[in-house]
Design a protein around this motif. Structure first.
Motif, PDB file in Angstrom:
ATOM      1  N   LEU A  11       0.842  -1.190   0.000  1.00  0.00           N
ATOM      2  CA  LEU A  11       0.000   0.000   0.000  1.00  0.00           C
ATOM      3  C   LEU A  11       0.878   1.241   0.000  1.00  0.00           C
ATOM      4  O   LEU A  11       1.820   1.340   0.803  1.00  0.00           O
ATOM      5  CB  LEU A  11      -0.901   0.001   1.237  1.00  0.00           C
ATOM      6  N   PRO A  87      -3.817   6.373  -8.118  1.00  0.00           N
ATOM      7  CA  PRO A  87      -4.828   5.373  -7.723  1.00  0.00           C
ATOM      8  C   PRO A  87      -5.147   4.389  -8.849  1.00  0.00           C
ATOM      9  O   PRO A  87      -5.416   3.203  -8.582  1.00  0.00           O
ATOM     10  CB  PRO A  87      -6.035   6.232  -7.359  1.00  0.00           C
ATOM     11  N   THR A  90      -3.514   0.916  -9.127  1.00  0.00           N
ATOM     12  CA  THR A  90      -3.907  -0.170  -8.234  1.00  0.00           C
ATOM     13  C   THR A  90      -4.278  -1.409  -9.041  1.00  0.00           C
ATOM     14  O   THR A  90      -5.128  -1.349  -9.941  1.00  0.00           O
ATOM     15  CB  THR A  90      -5.099   0.253  -7.359  1.00  0.00           C
ATOM     16  N   GLN A 110       0.026  -7.688  -5.005  1.00  0.00           N
ATOM     17  CA  GLN A 110      -0.948  -6.598  -4.982  1.00  0.00           C
ATOM     18  C   GLN A 110      -0.271  -5.257  -4.751  1.00  0.00           C
ATOM     19  O   GLN A 110       0.545  -5.109  -3.841  1.00  0.00           O
ATOM     20  CB  GLN A 110      -1.970  -6.843  -3.864  1.00  0.00           C
ATOM     21  N   THR A 112      -1.547  -1.364  -4.126  1.00  0.00           N
ATOM     22  CA  THR A 112      -2.706  -0.526  -3.849  1.00  0.00           C
ATOM     23  C   THR A 112      -2.230   0.901  -3.617  1.00  0.00           C
ATOM     24  O   THR A 112      -1.368   1.140  -2.765  1.00  0.00           O
ATOM     25  CB  THR A 112      -3.476  -1.018  -2.619  1.00  0.00           C
TER      26      THR A 112
END
Length: 115
Positions: A11, A87, A90, A110, A112
């Motif tokens: 993240l 964003p 992502t 992943q 994000t």
């Protein structure tokens, strides 16, 4: 059989940076194309960046100037430096490699981008 293992996802806030790495189970001298794809929620998988055997590379228009792909032959890795993240970056990012006529994929990591 080639195994590809990604690392480095997570993240990050908009405008931030991440570096993804993909470790190959064989020497990358034996691989021709190596690169990264991504699949965002509700979207098709798309090419992000590709490194070709003889030094050239290719990027998706959406990441040009922000992402850089590189190979480390000593470490058998291909990396993706991602700067100025948005964003819309992502997604699950997948490592990809070609050995001969065979294609190989990692499990995905992943990324994000959000607050």
């Amino acid at each position: 059989q080639v195994q590809l293992e990604e690392s480095g996802g997570g993240l990050v806030q908009p405008g931030g940076s991440l570096r993804l790495s993909c470790l190959s189970s064989i020497s990358i001298f034996r691989l021709t194309d190596m690169g990264w794809y991504r699949r965002a929620p509700g979207k098709e998988r798309e090419l992000v960046a590709m490194s070709f055997r003889y030094g050239s590379s290719k990027y998706a228009d959406s990441v040009k100037g922000r992402f850089t792909i590189s190979r480390d032959r000593d470490k058998n890795t291909v990396s993706l430096q991602m700067n100025s993240l948005k964003p819309e970056d992502t997604a699950v990012y997948f490592c990809y490699a070609v050995a001969g006529v065979d294609e190989y994929w990692g499990q995905g990591t992943q990324v994000t981008v959000g607050k």
